[in-house]
Design a protein around this motif. Structure first.
Motif, PDB file in Angstrom:
ATOM      1  N   TYR A 165      15.847  -6.158   5.109  1.00  0.00           N
ATOM      2  CA  TYR A 165      16.259  -4.757   5.246  1.00  0.00           C
ATOM      3  C   TYR A 165      17.776  -4.646   5.332  1.00  0.00           C
ATOM      4  O   TYR A 165      18.392  -3.782   4.689  1.00  0.00           O
ATOM      5  CB  TYR A 165      15.620  -4.118   6.481  1.00  0.00           C
ATOM      6  N   LEU A 225      14.609  -3.777  -0.846  1.00  0.00           N
ATOM      7  CA  LEU A 225      13.949  -2.810   0.021  1.00  0.00           C
ATOM      8  C   LEU A 225      12.433  -2.881  -0.174  1.00  0.00           C
ATOM      9  O   LEU A 225      11.662  -2.862   0.799  1.00  0.00           O
ATOM     10  CB  LEU A 225      14.460  -1.413  -0.326  1.00  0.00           C
ATOM     11  N   ALA A 278       9.617  -4.024   2.625  1.00  0.00           N
ATOM     12  CA  ALA A 278       8.459  -3.203   3.000  1.00  0.00           C
ATOM     13  C   ALA A 278       7.163  -3.982   2.787  1.00  0.00           C
ATOM     14  O   ALA A 278       6.259  -3.949   3.629  1.00  0.00           O
ATOM     15  CB  ALA A 278       8.450  -1.914   2.185  1.00  0.00           C
ATOM     16  N   ASN A 279       7.083  -4.728   1.676  1.00  0.00           N
ATOM     17  CA  ASN A 279       5.860  -5.485   1.410  1.00  0.00           C
ATOM     18  C   ASN A 279       5.614  -6.543   2.472  1.00  0.00           C
ATOM     19  O   ASN A 279       4.491  -6.713   2.958  1.00  0.00           O
ATOM     20  CB  ASN A 279       5.948  -6.151   0.036  1.00  0.00           C
ATOM     21  N   LEU A 319       6.692  -6.474   5.461  1.00  0.00           N
ATOM     22  CA  LEU A 319       6.375  -5.770   6.701  1.00  0.00           C
ATOM     23  C   LEU A 319       4.884  -5.448   6.756  1.00  0.00           C
ATOM     24  O   LEU A 319       4.218  -5.697   7.777  1.00  0.00           O
ATOM     25  CB  LEU A 319       7.201  -4.496   6.800  1.00  0.00           C
ATOM     26  N   ILE A 320       4.345  -4.941   5.636  1.00  0.00           N
ATOM     27  CA  ILE A 320       2.901  -4.657   5.592  1.00  0.00           C
ATOM     28  C   ILE A 320       2.120  -5.940   5.842  1.00  0.00           C
ATOM     29  O   ILE A 320       1.167  -5.976   6.614  1.00  0.00           O
ATOM     30  CB  ILE A 320       2.497  -4.082   4.221  1.00  0.00           C
ATOM     31  N   ALA A 371       2.428  -6.911   9.485  1.00  0.00           N
ATOM     32  CA  ALA A 371       1.766  -5.958  10.374  1.00  0.00           C
ATOM     33  C   ALA A 371       0.254  -6.036  10.238  1.00  0.00           C
ATOM     34  O   ALA A 371      -0.472  -5.787  11.193  1.00  0.00           O
ATOM     35  CB  ALA A 371       2.241  -4.539  10.071  1.00  0.00           C
ATOM     36  N   GLY A 372      -0.217  -6.406   9.054  1.00  0.00           N
ATOM     37  CA  GLY A 372      -1.648  -6.524   8.856  1.00  0.00           C
ATOM     38  C   GLY A 372      -2.258  -7.687   9.613  1.00  0.00           C
ATOM     39  O   GLY A 372      -3.478  -7.819   9.672  1.00  0.00           O
ATOM     40  N   ASP A 375      -8.068 -10.267   6.507  1.00  0.00           N
ATOM     41  CA  ASP A 375      -8.149  -8.867   6.073  1.00  0.00           C
ATOM     42  C   ASP A 375      -7.570  -8.724   4.670  1.00  0.00           C
ATOM     43  O   ASP A 375      -6.387  -8.997   4.449  1.00  0.00           O
ATOM     44  CB  ASP A 375      -7.347  -8.018   7.067  1.00  0.00           C
ATOM     45  N   ILE A 393      -7.158  -6.003   2.937  1.00  0.00           N
ATOM     46  CA  ILE A 393      -6.527  -4.710   2.619  1.00  0.00           C
ATOM     47  C   ILE A 393      -5.001  -4.832   2.462  1.00  0.00           C
ATOM     48  O   ILE A 393      -4.451  -4.355   1.473  1.00  0.00           O
ATOM     49  CB  ILE A 393      -6.866  -3.664   3.694  1.00  0.00           C
ATOM     50  N   PRO A 394      -4.275  -5.474   3.411  1.00  0.00           N
ATOM     51  CA  PRO A 394      -2.818  -5.547   3.222  1.00  0.00           C
ATOM     52  C   PRO A 394      -2.447  -6.186   1.896  1.00  0.00           C
ATOM     53  O   PRO A 394      -1.494  -5.759   1.232  1.00  0.00           O
ATOM     54  CB  PRO A 394      -2.339  -6.409   4.400  1.00  0.00           C
ATOM     55  N   LEU A 409      -2.839  -3.623  -0.729  1.00  0.00           N
ATOM     56  CA  LEU A 409      -1.748  -2.645  -0.651  1.00  0.00           C
ATOM     57  C   LEU A 409      -0.483  -3.215  -1.273  1.00  0.00           C
ATOM     58  O   LEU A 409       0.208  -2.557  -2.060  1.00  0.00           O
ATOM     59  CB  LEU A 409      -1.464  -2.260   0.802  1.00  0.00           C
ATOM     60  N   THR A 469      -0.575  -3.375  -5.026  1.00  0.00           N
ATOM     61  CA  THR A 469      -0.321  -2.056  -5.611  1.00  0.00           C
ATOM     62  C   THR A 469       1.164  -1.717  -5.550  1.00  0.00           C
ATOM     63  O   THR A 469       1.759  -1.264  -6.533  1.00  0.00           O
ATOM     64  CB  THR A 469      -1.121  -0.983  -4.843  1.00  0.00           C
ATOM     65  N   ALA A 470       1.756  -1.970  -4.375  1.00  0.00           N
ATOM     66  CA  ALA A 470       3.160  -1.614  -4.194  1.00  0.00           C
ATOM     67  C   ALA A 470       4.055  -2.421  -5.121  1.00  0.00           C
ATOM     68  O   ALA A 470       5.043  -1.910  -5.658  1.00  0.00           O
ATOM     69  CB  ALA A 470       3.558  -1.818  -2.737  1.00  0.00           C
ATOM     70  N   ILE A 483       3.864  -0.954  -8.620  1.00  0.00           N
ATOM     71  CA  ILE A 483       4.598   0.311  -8.700  1.00  0.00           C
ATOM     72  C   ILE A 483       6.097   0.053  -8.686  1.00  0.00           C
ATOM     73  O   ILE A 483       6.848   0.595  -9.500  1.00  0.00           O
ATOM     74  CB  ILE A 483       4.196   1.242  -7.534  1.00  0.00           C
ATOM     75  N   PHE A 539      -2.429   5.716   2.090  1.00  0.00           N
ATOM     76  CA  PHE A 539      -1.817   4.881   1.068  1.00  0.00           C
ATOM     77  C   PHE A 539      -1.931   5.544  -0.299  1.00  0.00           C
ATOM     78  O   PHE A 539      -1.030   5.462  -1.124  1.00  0.00           O
ATOM     79  CB  PHE A 539      -2.456   3.497   1.043  1.00  0.00           C
ATOM     80  N   GLY A 573       2.504   0.558   6.433  1.00  0.00           N
ATOM     81  CA  GLY A 573       2.237  -0.798   6.891  1.00  0.00           C
ATOM     82  C   GLY A 573       2.110  -0.869   8.402  1.00  0.00           C
ATOM     83  O   GLY A 573       1.173  -1.469   8.935  1.00  0.00           O
ATOM     84  N   TYR A 605      -1.069   0.821   9.513  1.00  0.00           N
ATOM     85  CA  TYR A 605      -2.237  -0.013   9.262  1.00  0.00           C
ATOM     86  C   TYR A 605      -2.305  -1.145  10.283  1.00  0.00           C
ATOM     87  O   TYR A 605      -3.382  -1.510  10.760  1.00  0.00           O
ATOM     88  CB  TYR A 605      -2.218  -0.593   7.841  1.00  0.00           C
TER      89      TYR A 605
END
Lengths: 115, 522
Positions: free
Chosen positions: A13, A35, A39-40, A42-43, A46-47, A70, A72-73, A76, A79-80, A83, B128, B176, B179
Motif C-alpha cells: 500500500y 494497489l 487489496a488482493n 489483504l483479502i 483476511a479470509g 475457504d 471464497i477469498p 474473489l 475475479t479481482a 478485472i 462483491f 476483504g 469477509y
C-alpha cells in the motif's frame, strides 16, 4: 505468517500510494497495479491463513472432506485479478494516448481541463 | 427472470451493436430499440414490486447466502426506472449530438455496457457483486469519456480513471476486511452477522464501514473527494456529460444509502461523519459553481452541492426518532430521483445551447432569449427546479430535506442547506443572465452568421424532444409530488426495516434448514 503478510500488505500500500503521488503518469499505472495487489493480498489474509486441503469434492462424496480451506477469498481474488488486468490495460493505452495528445507525461502539466 | 432483464437488455444491445461493426444507422435503430425495451422492463418490474413487494432472484439457483442474489426492493426499482428513462432520453439526444464517427466506434455499445453496470449495481444483493458491477460501469464510462480523442478528454480521462480505480481498490479492501470478519458477502446475511460482531467489537465494524464510506464517497464526489468531477465531466460530448451527471455519482449515493441502512448497524461515529461531510459538500460545491464561467462547469459543481443534500438525508439517521429517520431517508430518495431528471436535462440543454451557438463560455454567449425564446423557457424549468423554487420538483425535495433537518434538530446543517440553496439560485441566474438575458456580445454575431450554420430542423427536434419530455416530468413531479413522495416513503420504510429485507432474501422455501445455512463456511 500473519505478521509477515500484514507487513507485506502495508508495504505494498505504501509503495502504491507513493507511486500514485508521483508526477509521472507512467508511475501512476504502476501505482494502480500495486494497489490492486495490495487489496488482493489483504483479502487473502483476511479470509484466514490456514494450512488446509483445497475445497475439491472427491468423487463419490457429497461434500468436501473436513479440513478444507475457504475457497471464497480465492474466487474473489481471481475475479479481482481479471478485472484489474483489463482495467490496467485500458489505463496503459490511455496514458499513451494522453502522452501523444499533450506531449507530456507530467500530471502537473495536464491542467487544460481545470481552467 | 424479469429481475434480470434490466441487466440482460443492455448487455444484448451492447453485444449486437459491437457485432454490427461500423454500420452506424443500424446501431442507432438498435440503441433506441434497446432503450425502449429497458424502459418497458423497468416499468413492469416497478409495477410488480409495487404490487407484490420485494422480488428476489437467486442467480443460477444457488440459495441466498451462498449464491449471488438479485434483490429488487422499491428503492432499487425506482432507481432502475429513472435510469431507464434517462437512458432513453440520452439515446435519442445522442442521435443528433454524438457525431457519426463516435457512433461507428462503439458509442452505443459502451453506453449500454455502462447502463448494464448501473442497473446491476442497483439490483444486486451481494457486496462483491456490487464491486463487479461498479467495474463494468467504470469501464463503460472510461471509454465514453475518452471516445473521440483530443487533449482535454485524455487528461480528463486520466484523472477520472485514476480516482475511480482508487475508489475501487478501497472498496475491494473493504470487502476483504468484511469477509474476514463475517465470512459472508450477501447483504442480508451481512446485516445479521455484522450486528452480532458490532455487539462485541463495534470499532472493527466501524473501521470496515469507513473503508466503504471512503470508496463510495469518492464515487459520489463528496467533500473532500470531489475534485475529479469538475475536472472531467465537461470534456466529452454533451450527451455523455448528461448521462454521467445524471447517473454515475448517484450510484455512489445509492451504495451509501444501501450499506448504511441495510448492511451496517447504525453507528454514531459514521453518521456524524456523514453529517459533517454533507454540510461541507453542499457548501463547497455551490461556492465552486458561483466562481465558474462555463455552462457545463457550473453545472458540474452543482452536482457536488446537490450530492450534499442527499447525503444529509441519509445522515439524519443519527436522530433517535424512527419517524425522523424515515423522513430523512425518504427525502434523500426523493431528492435523488428528482435530481437525476433535472440534472440530466440541464446538461442536455447546455449541449443544445452549444449546438446552436458553438460555445458554452458565458462571455461569448448572449441574446438567446430573443433568438430562441422556447429554449429559454425550457432552461428555466429545470434550472429553477434545481434551485428549489415552487411549484417545481426541487422545491418538494428541498422542503422534505429541510423538514427532516428541523425535526432531527440539526439546525446548523439545515441553515447550511438553505444558504446553499440560495447560492444555487444565484449561479443559475448567472447562466440565465449571461446566456439568455444579456444582449449578444458585439462581433460574435458576425462570426456566428458566417461560421456556424444552424442545425437542420430534424436534428434540432431530436435535441429538444428529450429536454421537453424531462421538463414535463419535472413539472409533473412538482405539481403532483404525492406520487413520488409515497414511493420514497415506502422505499425508506423498507430500508429501515432490516428484518423485512433479511427475511425476504434469506428465508428459503424450507425455513427449517435456516440455522445450518450460515455455519458451513466459518
Amino acid at each position: 505468517m500473519f505478521v509477515v503478510m500484514a507487513l507485506l500488505v502495508g508495504a505494498l500500500y505504501a509503495a502504491a500510494f507513493y507511486l500514485l503521488l508521483a508526477r509521472s503518469t507512467v508511475k501512476l499505472i504502476f501505482g494502480l497495479l500495486l494497489l490492486g495487489h495490495a487489496a488482493n493480498l489483504l483479502i487473502f489474509s483476511a479470509g484466514g491463513l490456514v494450512r488446509a486441503n483445497p475445497a475439491i469434492v472427491p468423487s463419490g462424496v457429497e461434500a468436501p472432506l473436513p479440513g478444507y480451506a475457504d475457497p471464497i477469498p480465492q474466487a474473489l481474488i481471481l475475479t479481482a485479478i481479471v478485472i484489474s488486468f483489463a482495467v490496467l490495460a485500458f489505463a496503459a493505452v490511455l496514458v499513451k494516448r494522453a502522452y501523444v495528445e499533450s506531449g507530456t507525461d507530467d500530471s502537473e502539466e495536464m491542467r487544460t481541463t481545470e481552467q | 427472470m424479469l429481475l434480470a432483464l434490466p441487466i440482460i437488455i443492455p448487455l444484448l444491445t451492447a453485444c449486437v451493436c459491437l457485432l454490427l461493426g461500423h454500420r452506424a444507422r443500424l446501431q442507432r435503430a438498435l440503441a433506441v430499440l434497446g432503450a425502449c425495451g429497458l424502459l418497458v422492463a423497468a416499468t413492469t418490474l416497478f409495477v410488480r414490486v409495487w404490487m407484490d413487494g420485494v422480488q428476489i432472484l437467486h442467480v443460477g439457483g444457488w440459495q441466498a447466502p451462498f449464491g449471488i442474489t438479485l434483490v429488487a426492493d422499491v428503492l432499487a426499482v425506482l432507481m432502475v426506472l429513472v435510469t431507464a428513462l434517462m437512458h432513453l432520453a440520452v439515446t435519442v439526444y445522442s442521435l443528433a449530438n454524438v457525431n457519426a464517427r463516435r457512433q461507428r466506434y462503439g458509442y452505443f455499445a459502451f453506453l449500454n455496457v455502462m447502463l448494464m453496470g448501473i442497473c446491476g449495481a442497483f439490483l444486486t444483493g451481494d457486496l462483491f457483486n456490487l464491486y463487479v458491477w461498479f467495474e463494468v460501469m467504470l469501464i463503460g464510462s472510461f471509454v465514453l469519456l475518452v471516445l473521440g480523442g483530443g487533449r482535454a478528454q485524455m487528461e480528463a480521462g486520466i484523472k477520472y480513471a485514476t480516482l475511480s480505480l482508487l475508489s475501487s481498490a478501497l472498496f475491494l479492501a473493504g470487502v476483504g476486511v468484511i469477509y474476514g470478519i463475517t465470512h459472508t458477502l450477501s447483504m442480508a446475511h451481512l446485516s445479521q452477522r455484522l450486528a452480532l460482531v458490532a455487539e462485541t467489537d463495534p470499532w472493527l465494524v466501524v473501521a470496515a464501514s469507513v473503508l466503504l464510506l471512503l470508496s463510495f464517497g469518492l464515487k459520489a464526489a463528496v467533500f473532500p473527494l470531489y475534485f475529479w468531477l469538475p475536472a472531467s465531466y465537461h470534456t466529452p460530448a454533451p450527451a455523455v456529460s448528461a448521462i454521467f451527471a445524471g447517473l454515475l455519482t448517484k450510484v455512489g449515493v445509492y451504495a451509501l444509502i444501501r450499506v448504511f441502512t441495510v448492511v451496517f448497524p447504525a453507528s454514531d461515529y459514521t453518521l456524524n461523519l456523514l453529517l459533517i461531510i454533507a454540510g461541507l459538500t453542499m457548501l463547497f460545491g455551490v461556492l465552486g459553481a458561483v466562481s465558474q464561467s462555463q455552462i457545463r462547469r457550473i453545472l458540474s459543481f452543482h452536482i457536488i452541492s446537490q450530492i450534499g443534500y442527499m447525503v444529509m438525508g441519509l445522515a439524519l439517521l443519527v436522530s433517535p426518532g424512527p419517524a425522523t429517520q424515515r423522513l430523512g431517508v425518504a427525502a434523500a430518495v426523493f431528492y435523488i430521483a428528482h435530481h437525476i431528471v433535472v440534472k440530466t436535462n440541464l446538461f442536455l440543454i447546455g449541449g443544445t445551447v452549444r449546438a446552436l451557438t458553438g460555445t458554452e463560455r458565458l462571455v461569448q454567449l448572449g441574446g438567446l432569449l430573443n433568438q430562441v425564446p422556447w429554449l429559454a423557457i425550457l432552461f428555466l424549468i429545470p434550472a429553477l427546479s434545481l434551485a428549489g423554487l415552487p411549484p417545481l420538483s426541487g422545491f418538494w425535495a428541498k422542503l422534505a430535506i429541510i423538514k427532516a433537518g428541523f425535526e432531527a434538530q440539526q439546525y446548523t446543517l439545515t441553515a447550511v442547506a438553505l444558504f446553499a440553496g440560495l447560492l444555487t439560485l444565484v449561479s443559475m441566474l448567472k447562466i440565465w443572465n449571461e446566456a439568455f438575458w444579456k444582449p449578444a456580445p458585439e462581433g460574435e454575431t458576425a462570426s456566428e452568421n458566417s461560421g456556424r450554420r444552424k442545425p437542420p430542423p430534424r436534428r434540432l427536434a431530436l435535441l429538444v424532444a428529450p429536454s421537453v419530455a424531462l421538463a414535463v416530468l419535472t413539472l409533473a413531479i412538482g405539481l403532483y409530488p404525492q406520487a413520488l413522495l409515497s414511493v420514497s416513503q415506502r422505499a425508506a420504510r423498507e430500508l429501515l426495516n432490516r428484518r423485512g429485507y433479511v427475511q425476504a432474501v434469506l428465508v428459503p422455501p424450507e425455513p427449517s434448514e435456516q440455522p445450518e445455512l450460515g455455519d458451513d463456511r466459518s
